[in-house]
Design an enzyme around this catalytic site. Structure first.
Site, PDB file in Angstrom:
ATOM      1  N   ASP A 130       0.816  -1.212   0.000  1.00  0.00           N
ATOM      2  CA  ASP A 130       0.000   0.000   0.000  1.00  0.00           C
ATOM      3  C   ASP A 130       0.856   1.271   0.000  1.00  0.00           C
ATOM      4  OD1 ASP A 130      -2.363   1.536   0.257  1.00  0.00           O
ATOM      5  OD2 ASP A 130      -2.169   1.549   2.436  1.00  0.00           O
ATOM      6  N   GLU A 165       3.118  -8.516   7.079  1.00  0.00           N
ATOM      7  CA  GLU A 165       1.859  -9.148   6.678  1.00  0.00           C
ATOM      8  C   GLU A 165       1.976 -10.049   5.456  1.00  0.00           C
ATOM      9  OE1 GLU A 165      -1.233  -6.246   6.244  1.00  0.00           O
ATOM     10  OE2 GLU A 165      -1.167  -5.642   8.332  1.00  0.00           O
ATOM     11  N   TYR A 170      -6.932  -3.247  12.350  1.00  0.00           N
ATOM     12  CA  TYR A 170      -7.705  -2.056  11.950  1.00  0.00           C
ATOM     13  C   TYR A 170      -9.178  -2.255  12.295  1.00  0.00           C
ATOM     14  CZ  TYR A 170      -3.523  -0.330   9.708  1.00  0.00           C
ATOM     15  OH  TYR A 170      -2.250   0.145   9.495  1.00  0.00           O
ATOM     16  N   GLU A 173       0.737  -1.674  14.152  1.00  0.00           N
ATOM     17  CA  GLU A 173      -0.039  -0.743  13.327  1.00  0.00           C
ATOM     18  C   GLU A 173      -1.450  -0.680  13.882  1.00  0.00           C
ATOM     19  OE1 GLU A 173      -0.238  -1.434   9.063  1.00  0.00           O
ATOM     20  OE2 GLU A 173       1.888  -1.943   8.977  1.00  0.00           O
TER      21      GLU A 173
END
Ligand code: BDP
Length: 643
Positions: free
Chosen positions: A209, A448, A501, A537
């Protein structure tokens, strides 16, 4: 088709051993070039000639041997700043999204004394160029390198001496193509339906990303050393009570025997220990330890290790050394035997116009913002950052989790032998470059990856074992998403680093799920592995200036509310086994275009131009109060009155 040359030149047999005796595939050291009485450095930053090879094959430059003549003699050339990504420099859309070879050229006047003395080595060093690079000097290939974030170099003195009167013409071809075997990986997709796409249409796909910025991202240098020279230094430190230990090893090239003088000097230039041996342990009485920012009144204390080669010729190299220890227990991360809590950020090398190009004003601004925020650490998501940045971390006491470019590993093919072999070489290169930075306290081998895939187990076992063998003095981690059940790498890491998230990628808008899901995440991971955990994160996008109350997604209020909900759980768990929290992200950054990205990722607490969103002030209050509870506030700070 876009061609990437074979990589046989940079891959070699791998071997493993402890750090002080580390033998790896790489020949030679990669000490940061520094001026000294025996060494000169010439930085080639500024304007270079540039051309993108837009031929359908992207291979015209090789077919026509553009490196053999001045670039301007083979076609049009434009100005290109180095260091910088080339993508955002012009108004040409096809250059912004270009895939394939671009060509850089610069003519340099080399000081005559460098060439008149046969005993001087002249080295070209590229701080980094993304992704695959080939370097020619006066039309002769001198090196090639795979990988976008680490330095490479070649000795060119003999070549220049062949014709000392002609200028030194440096040509660097750089290809940004990512394949399933590059790190990070990607794929090229061709579209042949002429009812939908123009002739020869193809795109670069990747599963990470951030925008795949390309070009020469860090300075290109010429530097000299004498014929016999200090090629590498490894310094491993520890302490007991008031005595510090610097366990060092020097490697000398260009001589079979060497006479040395090794001196350790304190900040005031006083010699505190010395030796005449190639390796040994220097003892420092009344040691000043290297401490992180906000953990001590005098953070970032650095000694200078001067290595002076006396014979067969003189060479001097001075390495900054911070004396500190790092240890991990089942619930704590210890620096100098004291619990360290990471209250920090994830970053990117990313900014307007220069993309990923090294930029001193930006670097200094970012350090000022980190200090303002009360951050004591960051992770180099998702690739190694410039050495210049690590030097700043050493000096300011900012703790670093140093990550390799193992991001977006999602395809089973990228767990194959070729990928693994390359990944191991990248770790060799990373550890070789960064091993002496006291700020670097942990290696991260990936972010990840598709860890549920069958070959992931062996892949990570090998990768993590290899990294630990390269450097047994630092813990190793890799960054996982919150699904502990499918994870394959966690058994091998020292610290669990987990990204999540909640109420963003799932349960959108439902802030009330965060405490439950975060608590479950921590309990699951700790229950299964009994290792300390860092929330590596968490965050939410906020478009600056968008407001709503009650908070709605994409507003500054929602970003703040997500943070608040996470913090409540961190505050319970940090009394147990959670050892850190790193916000995603320090600043907004560019990504590939897509329907979930409004001109890039907006999870920054600062905008891309480094202006604070509401979350920055909120996080600042938290970080200073954490520092107040877990560390020692510097005497100069005005906290809390200045908040
Ligand atoms: C995480 C990735 C990071 C992304 C972030 C996001 O590690 O690179 O930018 O998600 O989606 O999973 O914002």
């Amino acid at each position: 088709m876009v061609s990437v040359p074979g990589r046989a030149g940079v891959l070699g047999a791998l071997c493993v051993s402890a750090m002080m005796n580390a033998v790896c595939a790489l020949s030679g050291g990669m000490l940061l070039p520094r001026e000294s009485p025996s060494r000169e450095v010439k930085e080639l930053s500024g304007l270079w000639g540039f051309r993108a090879d837009k031929s359908p094959s992207r291979n015209l430059g090789f077919e026509r041997a553009w490196y053999k003549r001045r670039l301007a003699e083979t076609g049009p050339v434009i100005d290109m700043p180095v260091p910088a990504s080339y993508n955002d420099i012009t108004q040409d859309h096809s250059l912004r999204d270009f895939i394939g070879w671009v060509w850089y050229e610069r003519e340099v006047v080399v000081p005559a004394r460098w060439l008149s003395d046969e005993g001087t080595r002249v080295v070209i060093r590229v701080g980094s160029a993304h992704y695959y690079s080939v370097v020619w000097v006066n039309g002769v290939k001198v090196t090639e390198h795979a990988g976008g974030h680490l330095p490479f170099e070649a000795e060119i003195g003999a070549l220049l001496r062949k014709d000392p009167t002609s200028p030194c013409r440096i040509t660097i071809a750089v290809n940004n193509t990512l394949t399933l075997e590059t790190l990070p990986p990607g794929t090229i997709q061709h579209f042949d339906d002429h009812t939908k796409y123009p002739d020869g249409f193809f795109v670069q796909n990747y599963s990470f990303d951030f925008f795949n910025y390309a070009g020469i991202h860090r300075p290109v240098l010429l530097y000299t050393t004498p014929k016999a020279y200090v090629d590498d230094i490894t310094a491993v430190t520890d302490f007991s009570d008031n005595t510090g230990f610097v366990n060092y090893k020097v490697s000398v090239q260009g001589a079979t025997t060497a006479t040395l003088k090794v001196t350790l000097q304190d900040r005031d230039g006083h010699c505190v220990a010395s030796s005449n041996e190639l390796s040994g342990v220097l003892k420092v009485v009344d040691v000043n330890l290297w401490w992180p920012y906000l953990m001590h009144d005098n953070p970032g204390y650095l000694y200078s290790l001067e290595v002076r080669l006396m014979a067969p010729n003189e060479d001097v190299y001075t390495l900054p050394v911070g004396i500190r220890s790092v240890k991990v227990t089942s619930t704590q991360f210890l620096i100098n035997n004291k619990p360290f809590y990471f209250h920090g950020v994830n970053k990117h090398e990313d900014a307007d116009i220069r993309g990923k190009g090294l930029d001193w004003p930006l670097i200094v601004k970012d350090f000022n913002l980190l200090k303002w925020l009360g951050a004591n650490s960051f992770r180099t998501s998702h690739y190694p950052y410039a050495e210049e940045i690590l030097q700043m971390c050493d000096r300011h006491g900012i703790v670093v989790i140093d990550e390799c470019p193992g991001v977006g590993i999602k395809d089973i093919y990228s767990f194959g032998n070729a990928s693994l072999t390359h990944h191991l070489v990248v770790m060799d290169e990373l550890v070789r470059r960064d091993k002496n930075h006291p700020s670097v306290v942990m290696w991260s081998v990936a972010n990840e990856p598709a860890a549920e895939m069958h070959p992931a187990d062996l892949y990570f076992k090998t990768l993590i074992k290899h990294t630990k063998a390269l450097d047994p003095t630092r813990p190793v981690t890799y960054i996982t998403d919150s699904n502990y059940a499918r994870d394959k790498g966690a058994p091998y890491v020292d610290v669990i680093c987990v990204n999540s998230y909640f109420s963003w990628y799932h349960d959108q808008g439902h802030l009330e799920v965060i405490p439950i899901q975060l608590n479950t995440q921590f309990e699951n991971w700790y229950g299964k592995y009994q290792k300390p955990i860092i929330q590596s994160e968490y965050g939410a996008d906020a478009v600056p200036g968008l407001h709503s109350d009650p908070p709605m997604m994409f507003t500054e209020e929602y970003q703040k509310a997500v943070l608040k909900n996470y913090h409540d759980v961190f505050d319970q768990k940090r009394k147990q086994y959670v050892v850190g929290e790193l916000i995603w992200n320090f600043a907004d950054f560019m990504t590939t275009q897509g329907i979930t990205r409004v001109v890039g990722n907006k999870k920054g607490i600062f905008t891309r131009q480094r202006q604070p969103k509401a979350a920055a002030f909120f996080l600042r209050e938290r970080y200073w109060s954490l520092a107040n509870q877990t560390g020692i506030l510097p005497t100069w700070t005005k906290y809390p009155c200045s908040l």
